[in-house]
Design a protein around this motif. Structure first.
Motif, PDB file in Angstrom:
ATOM      1  N   LEU A 187       9.027   1.925  -6.297  1.00  0.00           N
ATOM      2  CA  LEU A 187       9.301   1.678  -4.885  1.00  0.00           C
ATOM      3  C   LEU A 187       8.555   0.427  -4.434  1.00  0.00           C
ATOM      4  O   LEU A 187       7.343   0.452  -4.236  1.00  0.00           O
ATOM      5  CB  LEU A 187       8.867   2.874  -4.033  1.00  0.00           C
ATOM      6  N   GLY A 188       9.257  -0.662  -4.260  1.00  0.00           N
ATOM      7  CA  GLY A 188       8.618  -1.893  -3.815  1.00  0.00           C
ATOM      8  C   GLY A 188       7.791  -2.509  -4.918  1.00  0.00           C
ATOM      9  O   GLY A 188       8.000  -2.272  -6.109  1.00  0.00           O
ATOM     10  N   PRO A 224      -0.436  12.911  -1.229  1.00  0.00           N
ATOM     11  CA  PRO A 224      -0.416  11.854  -0.206  1.00  0.00           C
ATOM     12  C   PRO A 224      -1.650  10.961  -0.192  1.00  0.00           C
ATOM     13  O   PRO A 224      -1.594   9.860   0.360  1.00  0.00           O
ATOM     14  CB  PRO A 224      -0.280  12.638   1.110  1.00  0.00           C
ATOM     15  N   HIS A 225      -2.773  11.413  -0.787  1.00  0.00           N
ATOM     16  CA  HIS A 225      -3.950  10.538  -0.809  1.00  0.00           C
ATOM     17  C   HIS A 225      -3.709   9.298  -1.640  1.00  0.00           C
ATOM     18  O   HIS A 225      -4.454   8.317  -1.531  1.00  0.00           O
ATOM     19  CB  HIS A 225      -5.179  11.298  -1.320  1.00  0.00           C
ATOM     20  N   ALA A 233       4.107   1.257  -1.322  1.00  0.00           N
ATOM     21  CA  ALA A 233       5.138   2.259  -1.587  1.00  0.00           C
ATOM     22  C   ALA A 233       5.516   3.006  -0.312  1.00  0.00           C
ATOM     23  O   ALA A 233       6.698   3.280  -0.061  1.00  0.00           O
ATOM     24  CB  ALA A 233       4.666   3.237  -2.661  1.00  0.00           C
ATOM     25  N   HIS A 234       4.516   3.346   0.505  1.00  0.00           N
ATOM     26  CA  HIS A 234       4.805   4.060   1.758  1.00  0.00           C
ATOM     27  C   HIS A 234       5.553   3.153   2.729  1.00  0.00           C
ATOM     28  O   HIS A 234       6.501   3.587   3.410  1.00  0.00           O
ATOM     29  CB  HIS A 234       3.519   4.582   2.397  1.00  0.00           C
ATOM     30  N   GLU A 235       5.150   1.888   2.810  1.00  0.00           N
ATOM     31  CA  GLU A 235       5.858   0.933   3.665  1.00  0.00           C
ATOM     32  C   GLU A 235       7.308   0.775   3.222  1.00  0.00           C
ATOM     33  O   GLU A 235       8.223   0.679   4.046  1.00  0.00           O
ATOM     34  CB  GLU A 235       5.144  -0.421   3.645  1.00  0.00           C
ATOM     35  N   PHE A 236       7.530   0.771   1.894  1.00  0.00           N
ATOM     36  CA  PHE A 236       8.892   0.654   1.364  1.00  0.00           C
ATOM     37  C   PHE A 236       9.732   1.858   1.792  1.00  0.00           C
ATOM     38  O   PHE A 236      10.896   1.723   2.166  1.00  0.00           O
ATOM     39  CB  PHE A 236       8.825   0.563  -0.165  1.00  0.00           C
TER      40      PHE A 236
END
Length: 984
Positions: A187-188, A224-225, A233-236
């Motif tokens: 992811l990204g 999630p940590h 990855a979270h931004e993607f």
């Protein structure tokens, strides 16, 4: 073996139903395109109302509720401690969301390949599919599509097949949930797998990410940590996938900083936290193993260190010896020199290779410039001692686990410094140091254990002989480099460790030969996500640094074990042996701090807890509230005053929160207590013990004689068991009216799905799930077919699942009083207290008796030399010195008496007493079941059914010539009352 999942564990049910309860049908809008999820309406007021209700039901602390908010998507958080079944819960959540709201496009994102392999294995395994489809009755299955990195080939650039299938899958397919499983590196970042344009597309999308986004997916994030919201990855996920909801599952959540300067604070990044199963609850509720940490003190007690200062042109290395309380000395050594020139503790370790930045040692370790190491820890003798200790603890546990009625395959995990201390490096012509050392010490230990085994342990003796015959087969390793290895033997090891959990847990293979592989080696590659419940020993032969989460370090060994038949054992106390070096001597203290530090800052006493404690203290609720208020332990809102919290918990231990004593032990500070069986007392209980351990068969003869069961099963078949399964399309037409475009729905089409089973497999599948005989099932089905036409394609998986669910519901509801027991003519086996020849054992494992102790010497009437208990009610039952009628008594080891019940689970009571009347003429045998509930109506249906079965069982025992009184003790009844009732 087949792993057996349970669908009614309260700590898991609460978690996945919390997610579904936040949503509601009026917030779900039908999808406009066949491949899209239904649309979730982000109605802030409605969602916040639902959130508040769920959080109240799950006792979420007020400080976490402060972070509730609805943004551009719905974020929900589920906190569950390592080892409590997060993968099961997020899998169940997908089924529940699909069942209630028709959501069937999910993306599961994990941080590492190891976690990805574990998630894939769980979701795709046959036992998981059958569990959710048949036992849970969801009637659907997961289509798990695993996204993998691929290399571009010359010629046509093909769209990733799993993405094509995920996007094109119909949301109207009520029998399938589509799950796209991926790891964060795809992811990204540098991966273009999802963002590249391809020569072929799906539904008009030529970039995979555009197709994925169009499905309106729900995203599940594991661990999630590892996915802070500022991480790529979270931004993607947020910007490119644009999910309708992100649901995060983890034991640990990322930290964020708020404020500046003196006002800067760190807090966990919770966002709409629905469920908080924290570490102290997991330990206290026996949802995971306890921990017993152990280390060796340094040999010299000086803790001298060696530091690599510099490397000169790959020919020489400069070392500094930093002596505690002495001068620092410098040394320059070359290839072939011994580190014994620096310190005698390092004698025998040779420099075998020098690169521009590293030094390779003969013990397989590779050290870098600037690195420090203790002379004691990295000495050959210290590492060997750690391995010896790990093997000592392993064989202690294995011997106990192997001689149980249902054996437990016992595993040990070793974390090491360097792969080439265990695996042969290319061009290496000798055995790796660590592997050679381990096999030598293992052989030594097996030879020491074998002569101590008695005649009743013959099978374990055979198991050890098989281990001795092929030491190499007893161990295996997994390292990150293995993913690119072409060695077939290594590939097989990795396959078994990562993907063949059932094989690793089996004591024998399919041919009946012993499977002795039980020692696993890794370099921290097996961490979050890797799952094997039967790890009982972890030896950390390398130091991980003090910043690591202590819970995460032991996490691979916290899960509750399964027996040889795949049953999860949840009603016993187990301990994980954790062997470390002396630099982490304070591990146990730090772990307890971490566990209790997981508690919210503010505590509020609930009305329910206040009433519970008042009842136990025989007080009025209002009087107890006034008492706590007057002593300034709480305020008017029932908040515990922080400044008085320690004295409050000391005075009122019933309210105590935090880790219970004994869940985390430091063996260096406290010797483990052994519980001895008093032979003289056992001799008095011998007849009673042998009789209640008699093997009985639960059967339906009386029922079948009256044709009751036959007619009931026939009725179940008429209750919609056989039905066609259809898939329905949704057809929509676009119409232009003036300047507006409208959508009109048409009837679409329906297609029947046919997945027939061979008739014999259909009967076997129902037999495995219900224990009904194949002959009876065939007879009932034949009768049903005489009156009803069963089409061949209706003998299918769905029909089998329908019948199993109806039967389980019917069984608990209607079989009470319609079953019987008969004694089985089976050979005598070993029990929790005796060997197979009937002689009593000398001692018993602490965990099967109790986790808490009463100081002092027990009554001479008591079976053991120590009072051990789990609940206050059990404690009261032990202190019965004043009851003269009791001759002898004892706590029954957990799960030691396997009485079969109509629920499909076995039952084992809690206490046994032999009592006499005042005149001494008659001896009476009493079995007591303790339940920490207020009254009979508080018992769950399954628990009540088990007790009802026990009553029938002991009645049959009396009919067969041995009278036993069976009594149920609820929270408001004392043992004195029970004995008086029996005597009358």
């Amino acid at each position: 073996m087949e792993l057996i999942l349970k669908n009614d564990l309260p700590h898991q049910v609460k978690a996945y139903t919390a997610i579904a309860n936040v949503l509601s049908n009026d917030l779900i809008q039908k999808n406009s395109l066949y491949y899209q999820n239904p649309t979730l309406l982000l109605d802030r007021q409605a969602l916040m109302t639902n959130l508040a209700i769920v959080q109240k039901d799950n006792n979420i602390p007020a400080e976490y509720k402060a972070f509730n908010e609805i943004g551009s998507y719905l974020n929900l958080d589920i906190k569950m401690e390592t080892g409590t079944g997060k993968t099961y819960v997020y899998t169940a959540a997908m089924f529940e969301l699909h069942k209630r709201y028709g959501i069937n496009k999910f993306i599961v994102v994990v941080p590492t390949l190891a976690i990805k392999a574990g998630a894939k294995q769980f979701m795709q395994d046959g036992y998981t599919k059958r569990h959710f489809k048949d036992q849970c009755g969801y009637g659907t299955e997961l289509d798990v599509l695993v996204l993998e990195a691929t290399k571009k080939k010359k010629g046509k650039n093909y769209f990733p097949g799993v993405v094509r299938e995920f996007v094109a899958g119909s949301s109207q397919n009520t029998n399938k949930i589509y799950v796209l499983l991926t790891n964060m590196s795809l992811l990204g970042g540098t991966s273009k797998l999802l963002t590249d344009s391809y020569d072929y597309g799906v539904e008009g999308f030529y970039k995979p990410i555009e197709g994925i986004k169009a499905t309106k997916p729900f995203v599940i994030i594991d661990e999630p940590h590892r996915f802070s919201k500022t991480q790529k990855a979270h931004e993607f996920i947020e910007k490119n996938i644009c999910p309708q909801a992100i649901i995060r599952f983890g034991a640990t959540f990322p930290e964020i900083e708020t404020g500046r300067g003196r006002n800067k604070i760190k807090r966990k990044d919770y966002h709409n936290l629905l469920y908080d199963l924290n570490s102290f609850q997991a330990f206290n509720q026996n949802l995971i193993k306890g921990i017993a940490k152990e280390h060796f003190e340094p040999v010299s007690q000086r803790q001298d260190k060696v530091k690599i200062m510099s490397i000169q042109s790959k020919t020489a290395v400069k070392f500094n010896l930093i002596q505690q309380g002495g001068p620092t000395k410098s040394f320059e050594l070359k290839k072939g020199d011994s580190l014994g020139l620096i310190a005698t503790e390092l004698e025998g370790i040779i420099i075998e290779g020098i690169s521009t930045s590293t030094v390779e040692l003969s013990n397989g370790q590779v050290k870098s410039t600037g690195e420090e190491f203790s002379t004691d820890i990295y000495s050959t003798s210290y590492q060997e001692s750690m391995i010896r200790l790990a093997l000592e603890r392993h064989f202690e546990t294995e011997r106990i686990n192997f001689t149980r009625n249902n054996k437990i395959k016992t595993l040990a995990l070793f974390f090491i410094d360097d792969i080439y201390s265990y695996r042969v490096n290319e061009g290496q012509d000798k055995q790796p140091y660590l592997k050679e050392t381990f096999e030598r010490l293992l052989l030594e230990k097996i030879n020491a254990v074998l002569p101590t085994l008695n005649e009743q342990e013959q099978e374990y003796k055979d198991y050890l002989q098989a281990s001795k015959a092929d030491l190499n087969a007893t161990h295996a390793g997994y390292f990150s480099q293995d993913n690119s290895s072409s060695d077939e033997a290594i590939a097989q090891e990795v396959q078994e460790i990562l993907y063949e959990k059932k094989k690793l847990l089996a004591i024998k293979d399919e041919q009946g030969k012993f499977n002795t592989r039980r020692f696993l080696f890794s370099k921290w590659t097996l961490k979050e996500g890797w799952d094997n419940p039967n790890v009982f020993t972890i030896a950390k032969l390398r130091s991980s640094g003090s910043e690591n989460s202590k819970i995460q370090e032991v996490g691979r060994g916290l899960r509750l074990p399964v027996d040889e038949y795949g049953n999860r054992i949840s009603n016993e106390e187990f301990k994980l042996n954790y062997v470390i070096d002396f630099t982490e001597a304070d591990f146990a203290e730090e772990l307890v701090k971490e566990i209790n530090g997981d508690l919210p800052q503010g505590f509020t006493i609930t009305d329910e807890k206040l009433a519970e404690v008042a009842a136990k203290r025989n007080m009025d609720v209002d009087d107890l509230f006034v008492e706590l208020l007057s002593k300034e332990f709480i305020d008017r809102n029932k908040n515990i005053k922080a400044e008085n919290i320690d004295s409050f918990f000391e005075a009122y231990p019933e309210f105590t929160v935090g880790l219970q004593q004994g869940k985390v032990e430091d063996r260096n500070k406290k010797k483990e207590r052994k519980i001895k069986i008093r032979k003289a007392v056992y001799d008095e209980l011998k007849t009673l013990w042998e009789e209640i351990n008699s093997k009985y068969i639960l059967h339906y003869e009386r029922v079948e004689q009256n044709n009751f069961l036959f007619n009931e099963l026939l009725g179940l078949l008429k209750n919609g068991v056989f039905s066609d399964t259809y898939i329905t399309s949704r057809r929509e037409e676009l119409n232009t009216t003036g300047s507006r475009v409208t959508v009109n729905e048409d009837s679409g089409v329906q297609f029947k799905i046919s997945k027939p089973l061979p008739y014999n497999e259909f009967l076997k599948r129902i037999c495995r799930q219900t224990n009904l005989s194949i002959q009876l099932l065939h007879t009932v089905l034949t009768e049903y077919a005489n009156e009803n036409n069963i089409l061949p394609d209706r003998i299918n998986e769905q029909s089998a699942a329908n019948f199993v669910k109806l039967f389980h519901d019917w069984k608990v509801e209607k079989l009470s009083g319609r079953f019987s027991y008969s004694k089985a003519n089976l050979p005598v086996k070993a029990t929790a207290l005796t060997f197979s020849d009937g002689t009593p054992k000398s001692e018993i494992t602490q965990g099967v008796i109790g986790t808490k102790f009463i100081e002092g010497t027990p009554s001479e009437k008591y079976l053991y030399d120590v009072y051990a208990f789990d609940s206050p009610l059990e404690k009261d039952n032990l202190l019965v010195d004043g009851i003269q009628e009791i001759i002898v008594y004892g706590k029954i080891p957990k799960s030691s008496i396997a009485i079969p019940t109509i629920t499909g689970q076995s039952y084992s009571p809690d206490f046994m007493y032999v009592i006499k009347k005042d005149n001494g003429e008659k001896i009476l045998n009493v079995i007591v079941e303790t339940k920490d509930v207020e009254n009979q109506t508080s018992l769950r249906g399954i628990e009540q059914a088990k007790i009802d079965c026990a009553k029938v069982f002991f009645t049959q025992l009396t009919i067969d010539g041995y009278k036993v009184e069976f009594q149920t003790q609820l929270n408001n009844k004392k043992i004195r009352q029970i004995i008086d009732e029996v005597l009358q």
